[in-house]
Enzyme design. Structure first.
Site, short mmCIF file in Angstrom:
data_model
loop_
_atom_site.label_atom_id
_atom_site.label_comp_id
_atom_site.label_asym_id
_atom_site.label_seq_id
_atom_site.Cartn_x
_atom_site.Cartn_y
_atom_site.Cartn_z
N ASN A 15 56.23 24.49 -20.02
CA ASN A 15 57.55 23.88 -20.49
C ASN A 15 58.01 22.92 -19.61
O ASN A 15 58.90 23.08 -18.70
CB ASN A 15 58.45 25.22 -20.48
N ASN A 54 64.38 21.21 -25.10
CA ASN A 54 63.80 21.11 -26.62
C ASN A 54 63.34 22.29 -27.08
O ASN A 54 62.67 22.57 -27.96
CB ASN A 54 62.95 20.11 -26.86
N ASP A 55 63.38 23.46 -26.22
CA ASP A 55 63.01 24.92 -26.51
C ASP A 55 63.58 25.20 -27.90
O ASP A 55 62.90 25.74 -28.77
CB ASP A 55 63.53 25.74 -25.40
N GLY A 66 58.39 27.57 -25.67
CA GLY A 66 59.05 26.51 -25.36
C GLY A 66 57.99 25.45 -24.67
O GLY A 66 58.58 24.41 -24.08
N ASP A 118 55.54 22.42 -24.20
CA ASP A 118 55.77 21.10 -24.79
C ASP A 118 54.77 20.15 -24.34
O ASP A 118 54.10 20.23 -23.24
CB ASP A 118 57.26 20.83 -24.98
N ASP A 148 40.54 22.38 -39.03
CA ASP A 148 40.74 23.77 -39.07
C ASP A 148 40.34 24.49 -40.38
O ASP A 148 40.29 23.70 -41.45
CB ASP A 148 42.06 24.29 -38.86
N GLU A 164 35.44 23.73 -37.99
CA GLU A 164 35.70 25.30 -37.71
C GLU A 164 35.11 26.17 -38.84
O GLU A 164 35.86 26.02 -40.07
CB GLU A 164 37.08 25.78 -37.48
#
Length: 624
Positions: free
Chosen positions: A142, A147-148, A167, A169, A339, A368
């Site tokens: 974090n 910006n949490d 949180g 980032d 993905d 994947e």
């Protein structure tokens, strides 16, 4: 709410030099892609315009070297798709795309056409010379607590909730780059960073609500680009996790879908229930599979909050292809991890891969395909001659078969049909792959239990697993925290598997970056990974050498990586006692009387007639 979000995005787009709209164009809410580039191999780009009854308007453009080559409308009058063709001599600038009603221009989009950076098309993708570090950004570092929680984002940070946002980032990821460089990492793969404005479980990033926006709780588009540049300056490539199979249920499309067939099973089963995928991956290649089973696999939804996209819609297919290319060009990426690969339409996947590799011939993409069967995984790798004629353009795949064999081989007792023989025989299946050396091998990821826990917190087995990972053919991928022997429940528990990285938050009592509070086991693991990865940077036999392995013998497994400059001999011993090997058995690749350096200890060994492998030990011998 969506209009407010659009205004915010417009400000961000203008800051990035992206499209702007004249005052007359108040009804234009979105234009995507946000910009495009001259000098691309594919000569066209299709703009998606969204706003009130835009389909009623006629687009016109006057710009040297750029023309409108096609206009597409759907059953939704609020979308207009404008295909532009760019000639080879088209110059960067601002395209004045006008929208006319009858004989009057009523709206104009000033669309940015940018110049590509030098060497963009020749960028090098990740390769067997790299070691990939997989990060769950929300759980790593974090770096910017401000910006949490962000106004307008539905889920607020709550570090006490295993399944909530914590949180981590982009600022934190950038702060950690020197640590990763010292660890020996040469490529970073963060799980998706795009906006996931979902009310819950939004931290993982796999429920996109905006394909062109980094989630503000991670940072901004510009911050992501800065992170990539900072990583590259330290010799670290960046791989972006991209999803073309599904979106989040709060995606901005959902209240006003671009077309009735934009989603698979858009009305569910007719009784208000979503239609789930059956996860039967084999149906794509199975010559006996029923059509309904194939359809349920590709078109069914993962969960009711992940609407499944219909890539057979040509407008959506083009949109997704362009979005992937946009991120590569905008951010300066060195790779893509795709993905839920096989869940998307197979014809679309072929074209998606072709278009990306057309623009970036030295690039790499890993898909994947979560199957322990190499026949299923190999089907999707570029270069494979498939019996049904299917052509893939995706160069790499995640090697789930080898991952499965590795865990079983370490857990099982040694016998003729268990233990090391599983790895030996799994590698014998490499003949089904077009390029087994371009498979991504791994010890675990964000969807699996932690390696140290799976191995019963056995340090000897842990050491063997990582020594194998960093010396075997393929491209190794390490899950963040494995270098600290982080633990989790032995069965999958996403919130605990993706636990916070020690030292990533102010006030953490354990700090992996400084070493404060680490246990002896954690220090051992960190030193092991650092030694192996930094040695691996210099090991040409690992990067581009051949592989030769010998059948398991008395609880040991021996293999070699070799080229003209170097030979690496790896011996794994699960026995509770030392085992002495006769070196004459390995004369095909091992000259007599050579000296080797044991990588893990630095000891010098003279390889004459015999070699004794420590009890429950591993030897990584470097011969140059």
């Amino acid at each position: 709410m969506r209009l407010g979000s659009f205004r915010l995005l417009s400000v961000i787009a203008l800051m990035l030099g992206c499209y702007s709209v004249s005052p007359l164009a108040a009804s234009i809410k979105r234009v995507e892609p946000l910009n495009w580039w001259v000098g691309m191999q594919h000569p066209t780009v299709e703009l998606m315009l969204y706003g009130d009854k835009l389909a009623e308007l006629t687009p016109k453009l006057s710009y040297p070297g750029v023309s409108i080559s096609a206009v597409h409308r759907t059953d939704n009058p609020n979308y207009l798709f404008v295909e532009l063709t760019l000639s080879a001599d088209a110059a960067a600038g601002t395209l004045p795309l006008q929208l006319w009603r009858d004989a009057q221009a009523v709206q104009q989009v000033d669309y940015p056409l940018l110049a590509r950076s030098d060497g963009s098309a020749q960028r090098q993708g990740f390769s067997p010379a790299d070691a990939i570090y997989l990060i769950t950004p929300d759980r790593f570092v974090n770096g910017d607590p401000s910006n949490d929680s962000v106004p307008g984002m539905l889920e607020q940070a709550n570090r006490q909730d295993d399944n909530g946002r914590h949180g981590g980032d982009l600022a934190g990821m950038q702060q950690a780059l020197p640590y990763l460089q010292q660890l020996g990492v040469t490529a970073v793969w963060p799980t998706p960073l795009t906006e996931n404005n979902q009310p819950a479980f939004s931290y993982h990033g796999y429920s996109a609500t905006d394909f062109y926006r980094v989630d503000p709780r991670f940072g901004s588009n510009a911050q992501f680009r800065d992170f990539v540049a900072a990583a590259n300056s330290l010799g670290i490539k960046v791989i972006q996790d991209i999803i073309v199979n599904h979106i989040g249920s709060n995606h901005w499309w959902l209240p006003d879908l671009p077309a009735k067939d934009w989603l698979n099973f858009p009305s569910g089963d007719g009784n208000g229930n979503f239609v789930p995928t059956n996860h039967n991956r084999s149906t794509i290649q199975d010559p006996y599979a029923a059509d309904i089973d194939r359809e349920l696999f590709t078109d069914g939804w993962f969960v009711d909050t992940m609407p499944d996209l219909n890539q057979r819609n040509p407008r959506l297919a083009t949109y997704l292809i362009q979005n992937s290319i946009w991120w590569v060009e905008y951010a300066g990426l060195s790779g893509i991890r795709e993905d839920t690969y096989s869940y998307a339409d197979k014809a679309f996947l072929s074209e998606w891969g072709r278009r990306i590799m057309q623009e970036y011939p030295q690039f790499n993409i890993v898909g994947e395909e979560w199957s322990p069967n190499p026949l299923i995984v190999s089907y999707w790798q570029a270069g494979k001659q498939n019996k049904d004629g299917y052509v893939s353009h995706t160069p790499a795949m995640l090697d789930f078969p080898l991952y499965d064999a590795l865990l079983k081989s370490l857990a099982e007792p040694e016998s003729w049909n268990s233990g090391w023989i599983r790895l030996y025989e799994m590698l014998s299946n490499d003949h089904v792959y077009a390029n087994p050396f371009n498979l991504v091998i791994f010890e675990g990821n964000h969807d699996t239990a932690r390696l140290f826990s799976v191995l019963g917190e056995d340090q000897d087995l842990f050491r063997m697993a990582l020594s194998y990972l960093f010396t075997m053919r393929g491209i190794p991928q390490l899950f963040y925290g494995t270098e600290l022997a982080l633990t989790s429940p032995p069965q999958r528990d996403d919130g605990k598997v993706r636990a916070d990285f020690p030292g990533g938050w102010a006030g953490d009592k354990v700090n992996a970056f400084t070493g404060v509070g680490l246990t002896d086991t954690q220090r051992m693991a960190q030193q092991l990974v650092s030694r192996l990865l930094n040695w691996r940077k210099t090991a040409s036999a690992i990067h581009q050498g051949k592989l030769l392995h010998f059948a398991p013998d008395r609880g040991t497994y021996t293999y070699f990586r070799y080229n003209e400059q170097q030979t690496v001999m790896v011996v794994l011993n699960k026995q509770p006692h030392p085992v002495t090997l006769e070196l004459a058995r390995f004369r095909q690749v091992l000259p007599a009387g050579v000296q080797a350096t044991e990588v893990l200890t630095g000891a010098k060994l003279q390889l004459k007639q015999q070699l004794t492998v420590p009890a429950r030990g591993v030897l990584v011998l470097d011969i140059r």
